[in-house]
Enzyme design. Structure first.
Site, PDB file in Angstrom:
ATOM      1  N   LYS A 120       3.242  -2.869  -7.738  1.00  0.00           N
ATOM      2  CA  LYS A 120       4.494  -2.678  -8.182  1.00  0.00           C
ATOM      3  C   LYS A 120       5.343  -3.391  -7.247  1.00  0.00           C
ATOM      4  CE  LYS A 120       7.907  -1.158 -10.399  1.00  0.00           C
ATOM      5  NZ  LYS A 120       8.259  -1.744 -11.808  1.00  0.00           N
TER       6      LYS A 120
ATOM      7  N   TRP B  65      -3.499  -1.938  -1.260  1.00  0.00           N
ATOM      8  CA  TRP B  65      -3.585  -3.244  -2.202  1.00  0.00           C
ATOM      9  C   TRP B  65      -3.903  -4.313  -1.236  1.00  0.00           C
ATOM     10  CZ3 TRP B  65       0.182  -7.359  -2.779  1.00  0.00           C
ATOM     11  CH2 TRP B  65       0.010  -8.183  -4.157  1.00  0.00           C
TER      12      TRP B  65
ATOM     13  N   ASN C 266       1.111   0.397   6.038  1.00  0.00           N
ATOM     14  CA  ASN C 266       1.340  -0.605   4.821  1.00  0.00           C
ATOM     15  C   ASN C 266       2.341  -1.709   5.628  1.00  0.00           C
ATOM     16  OD1 ASN C 266       2.310  -1.935   2.449  1.00  0.00           O
ATOM     17  ND2 ASN C 266       4.143  -0.451   2.354  1.00  0.00           N
ATOM     18  N   GLY C 267       1.870  -3.036   5.303  1.00  0.00           N
ATOM     19  CA  GLY C 267       2.206  -4.191   5.690  1.00  0.00           C
ATOM     20  C   GLY C 267       1.366  -5.352   6.159  1.00  0.00           C
TER      21      GLY C 267
ATOM     22  N   LYS D 201       5.922 -10.234 -19.496  1.00  0.00           N
ATOM     23  CA  LYS D 201       5.569  -8.877 -19.949  1.00  0.00           C
ATOM     24  C   LYS D 201       4.348  -8.844 -20.558  1.00  0.00           C
ATOM     25  CE  LYS D 201       7.805  -6.586 -18.249  1.00  0.00           C
ATOM     26  NZ  LYS D 201       8.446  -7.450 -17.020  1.00  0.00           N
TER      27      LYS D 201
ATOM     28  N   GLU E 296       1.577 -10.058 -18.226  1.00  0.00           N
ATOM     29  CA  GLU E 296       1.026  -9.347 -17.001  1.00  0.00           C
ATOM     30  C   GLU E 296       0.554  -8.234 -17.291  1.00  0.00           C
ATOM     31  OE1 GLU E 296       4.015  -7.628 -14.482  1.00  0.00           O
ATOM     32  OE2 GLU E 296       5.554  -7.835 -16.091  1.00  0.00           O
TER      33      GLU E 296
ATOM     34  N   GLU F 245      11.179 -13.470 -19.895  1.00  0.00           N
ATOM     35  CA  GLU F 245      10.842 -12.101 -19.381  1.00  0.00           C
ATOM     36  C   GLU F 245      10.061 -11.538 -20.520  1.00  0.00           C
ATOM     37  OE1 GLU F 245      10.965 -10.055 -17.204  1.00  0.00           O
ATOM     38  OE2 GLU F 245      10.716  -8.212 -18.074  1.00  0.00           O
TER      39      GLU F 245
ATOM     40  N   HIS G 279       9.929 -31.430 -26.811  1.00  0.00           N
ATOM     41  CA  HIS G 279       9.561 -32.311 -25.648  1.00  0.00           C
ATOM     42  C   HIS G 279       8.136 -31.805 -25.226  1.00  0.00           C
ATOM     43  CE1 HIS G 279      13.693 -33.623 -25.986  1.00  0.00           C
ATOM     44  NE2 HIS G 279      13.873 -32.487 -25.965  1.00  0.00           N
TER      45      HIS G 279
ATOM     46  N   ARG H 275       1.574   1.804  -5.867  1.00  0.00           N
ATOM     47  CA  ARG H 275       1.683   0.417  -4.762  1.00  0.00           C
ATOM     48  C   ARG H 275       0.416  -0.101  -4.706  1.00  0.00           C
ATOM     49  NH1 ARG H 275       6.466   1.580  -2.141  1.00  0.00           N
ATOM     50  NH2 ARG H 275       5.669   0.464  -0.394  1.00  0.00           N
TER      51      ARG H 275
ATOM     52  N   CYS I 219       0.866  -1.264  -0.041  1.00  0.00           N
ATOM     53  CA  CYS I 219       0.009   0.120  -0.077  1.00  0.00           C
ATOM     54  C   CYS I 219       1.010   1.193   0.189  1.00  0.00           C
ATOM     55  CB  CYS I 219      -1.020  -0.026   1.216  1.00  0.00           C
ATOM     56  SG  CYS I 219      -1.841  -1.477   1.647  1.00  0.00           S
TER      57      CYS I 219
HETATM   58  C1  AGP Z   1       7.740  -7.583 -13.270  1.00  0.00           C
HETATM   59  O1  AGP Z   1       7.268  -6.793 -14.299  1.00  0.00           O
HETATM   60  C2  AGP Z   1       6.763  -7.486 -12.288  1.00  0.00           C
HETATM   61  N1  AGP Z   1       6.116  -6.283 -11.773  1.00  0.00           N
HETATM   62  C3  AGP Z   1       7.082  -8.312 -11.009  1.00  0.00           C
HETATM   63  O2  AGP Z   1       7.319 -10.008 -11.432  1.00  0.00           O
HETATM   64  C4  AGP Z   1       8.487  -8.144 -10.219  1.00  0.00           C
HETATM   65  O3  AGP Z   1       9.527  -7.976 -11.037  1.00  0.00           O
HETATM   66  C5  AGP Z   1       8.439  -8.784  -8.993  1.00  0.00           C
HETATM   67  O4  AGP Z   1       7.298  -8.756  -8.016  1.00  0.00           O
HETATM   68  C6  AGP Z   1       9.758  -8.560  -8.167  1.00  0.00           C
HETATM   69  O5  AGP Z   1       9.588  -7.280  -7.825  1.00  0.00           O
HETATM   70  P1  AGP Z   1      11.012  -6.453  -7.197  1.00  0.00           P
HETATM   71  O6  AGP Z   1      12.074  -6.772  -8.363  1.00  0.00           O
HETATM   72  O7  AGP Z   1      10.828  -5.091  -6.626  1.00  0.00           O
HETATM   73  O8  AGP Z   1      11.483  -7.359  -5.974  1.00  0.00           O
END
Ligand code: AGP
Length: 615
Positions: A610, A74, A100-101, A492, A495, A488, A511, A27, A2
């Site tokens: 994020k 969040w 936040n937590g 992308k 997500e 990766e 396979h 966040r 959050c």
């Molecule tokens: C990547 O695009 C995502 N937002 C997510 O996988 C992110 O990389 C992951 O949560 C790790 O976050 P960090 O690098 O802040 O630890």
């Protein structure tokens, strides 16, 4: 995860809070709320939805307050709705809290409070905390600060909290453990800004204090800032100067933060290299790990722990460290590592990779490794973040704030740091020759400009995105150094566009996954010149034989793959070990345009935040 903000000073508090929350929406954004002391009365406004929804809810009714707190959520406990939105009030209604937590022992605390007659309105762990604090204040007849301190001694979990007290409008109390909290100090030294990170503060002040774990801060209009820990020991505030500029936080003319950050990569990679890659001297200097260089040179094993995109950067790191420095490497999902009772000892080096520096699983993984005696090195982007402060040493990626939830420039910055580390260690070990070392440095130094060249194919990538934006599935193939890039690229796409995508080692197609290939399936293949080029060409032929659509990333002038593929995206040639830094960029752009064309919220994709600061 959050976002929290607080303000105490001489200016109207509402604009400071609402703008701060808007800057922190990345966040978490499923509900928002603020509490302000307005005309001597503690007013609370909160609702499900985004900050804009909160603004409509407040509807101009908060004009004259000078102290307040705000929160954008969040959800971790309790679904996103009005009643679970923060701030939460104590029984008397005189104390409001934002958090936040996660309070892990909230169920036990909740039972005790209910048995003592407390009435709880929400499903959140946060509400328990403010009721506990007031409960202690009443029963022990202590002031609010002491009640907070006593309560936090009984809490298990993570917190960044700010508390406002209707009876003390000249004070805010904050505390932190595992979740981030920064305090900005205004010009007059009787004006204070509190937030989860520096982005809401930067337009007001450059002087900040990062709270450490288990510290409690009191900001008071007359006595200023004082800090103590939960053991009641006074702490001297360490004031740092912020380096983030406000304009960096704006979108800079791009439609989305993600597109801005993709286009920032030539600069962010250059910033990452600056002061570390010395071409004239022919050396690599990573000041943050210099005391551990020998330990790295003689390492018997290196373990990378990370999540998501950072995990894929770690996979690139595995290929780099094993190929160049000849050091055995394991790459672990932090969430798996922390619970599988790993065999870790004092001879191990654990490298945590994290953009935010706040990812709960990664934090817990390095706490475990640290407890077992391993050396912990961090590769983080956020200065002063929890992971950065927990490690023995580390290197910041200097990519600047990454606001888009989908990580882009942080990934290439992480890979840049890993490349510098691997080359520097390899050279010290003598596992690569002087000439190869110097050639690699020259090539690495050319990467920012080569990324610029890759960005020039933006329009072509947008056209390709338009062709495949309605696909239901996609495959991404790579080999060697580009296998992690395939993973990766797939992450992308899924997500931000919500299309199911999988990354695979190209040879693995045979396979099983090749059964998926048909004329509806776009297959993105990284087919740049390198050790496994011929093999990848064969893999492309296998896909074409099953009518799959192939979109290949190739080097300039490659006519062989051009003949085979349905579409090709040309990028400059570079060393095998540096291809990840170039080949990922077209995949970032591709996922961005597909997501935009599908009407998705690119910077704030559904269900995501994020930084995942909860398990
Ligand atoms: C990547 O695009 C995502 N937002 C997510 O996988 C992110 O990389 C992951 O949560 C790790 O976050 P960090 O690098 O802040 O630890």
């Amino acid at each position: 995860m959050c976002g929290i903000v607080g303000y105490l000073g001489d200016n109207p508090v509402y604009p400071v809070l609402i703008k701060g929350l808007a800057r922190l929406e990345y966040r978490g954004y499923d509900s928002a709320g603020i509490s302000v002391i307005e005309n001597g009365k503690l007013e609370l406004y909160k609702c499900k939805g985004k900050v804009a929804d909160l603004e409509r809810h407040v509807n101009g009714k908060l004009q004259s307050g000078f102290v307040g707190i705000g929160h954008t959520r969040w959800a971790t406990h309790g679904p996103p709705n009005d009643v679970n939105a923060h701030p939460h009030a104590s029984d008397s209604g005189k104390l409001h809290i934002i958090h936040n937590g996660i309070i892990e022992n909230y169920a036990t605390l909740k039972e005790e409070l209910i048995n003592r007659g407390h009435v709880l309105k929400s499903d959140t762990d946060t509400e328990i905390l403010i009721h506990l604090i007031e409960d202690i204040q009443m029963r022990e007849r202590v002031d609010l600060l002491e009640a907070v301190r006593m309560a936090l001694n009984g809490v298990i979990g993570a917190y960044a909290i700010v508390i406002i007290d209707a009876d003390h409008p000249d004070t805010l109390i904050a505390a932190k453990k595992s979740s981030p909290l920064v305090i900005g100090i205004g010009e007059g030294h009787n004006e204070f800004y509190l937030a989860s990170d520096a982005t809401p503060l930067v337009e007001y002040t450059k002087n900040v204090v990062y709270l450490e774990d288990e510290e409690i801060a009191v900001v008071n209009r007359k006595t200023g800032l004082s800090i103590r820990n939960i053991k009641n020991q006074e702490k001297t505030p360490y004031i740092q100067e912020l380096e983030i500029q406000l304009e960096v936080l704006e979108k800079g003319g791009y439609d989305h933060f993600m597109l801005k950050e993709i286009n920032e990569q030539p600069a962010s990679i250059r910033d990452c290299l600056r002061g570390r890659l010395q071409l004239q001297k022919g050396s690599v200097t990573l000041g943050g790990i210099k005391d551990y260089e020998q330990k790295l040179v003689h390492a018997k094993r290196i373990i990378f722990v990370a999540c998501g995109t950072s995990y894929y950067a770690g996979l690139v790191g595995e290929y780099l460290f094993e190929d160049l420095a000849r050091i055995p490497v394991e790459v672990e999902y932090a969430s798996e590592f922390r619970y599988r009772n790993p065999i870790i000892g004092e001879n191990d080096i654990v490298i945590a990779i994290s953009q935010s520096g706040e990812t709960a699983d990664t934090l817990a993984a390095i706490e475990l490794a640290k407890a077992k005696g391993a050396t912990i090195i961090g590769i983080c982007n956020v200065v002063g973040s929890s992971i950065a402060r927990l490690t023995d040493a580390g290197s910041y990626t200097h990519a600047g704030p990454e606001i888009g939830v989908a990580s882009t420039k942080a990934f290439t910055a992480q890979v840049t740091v890993l490349t510098l580390m691997a080359l520097g260690i390899a050279h010290r070990k003598g596992s690569i020759s002087d000439s190869k070392f110097h050639r690699s440095l020259v090539e690495l130094d050319s990467i920012p400009e080569k990324v610029n060249q890759v960005l020039e194919v933006n329009a072509q990538i947008r056209d390709i995105a338009n062709i495949y934006k309605d696909a239901d599935n996609a495959l991404y193939l790579g080999r060697g150094f580009t296998y992690p890039v395939a993973l990766e690229g797939a992450l992308k796409l899924k997500e931000i566009s919500y299309i199911h995508a999988e990354g695979y080692p190209a040879a693995e197609m045979k396979h099983g996954p090749i059964a998926l290939i048909d004329e509806e399936m776009p297959v993105f293949v990284i087919a740049t010149k390198g050790a496994s080029y011929e093999k990848v060409v064969s893999n492309i032929q296998e896909v074409k034989a099953r009518k799959g659509k192939v979109i290949a990333i190739i080097n300039y002038g490659d006519t062989v793959v051009k003949e085979l593929a349905d579409h090709t995206i040309e990028i400059p040639e570079t060393d095998d070990c540096l291809v990840p830094l170039l080949s990922v960029v077209p995949l970032q752009l591709l996922s961005y345009y597909v997501a935009v064309m599908r009407g998705c919220n690119v910077d704030q994709p559904r269900n995501l935040a994020k930084s995942v600061t909860v398990e």
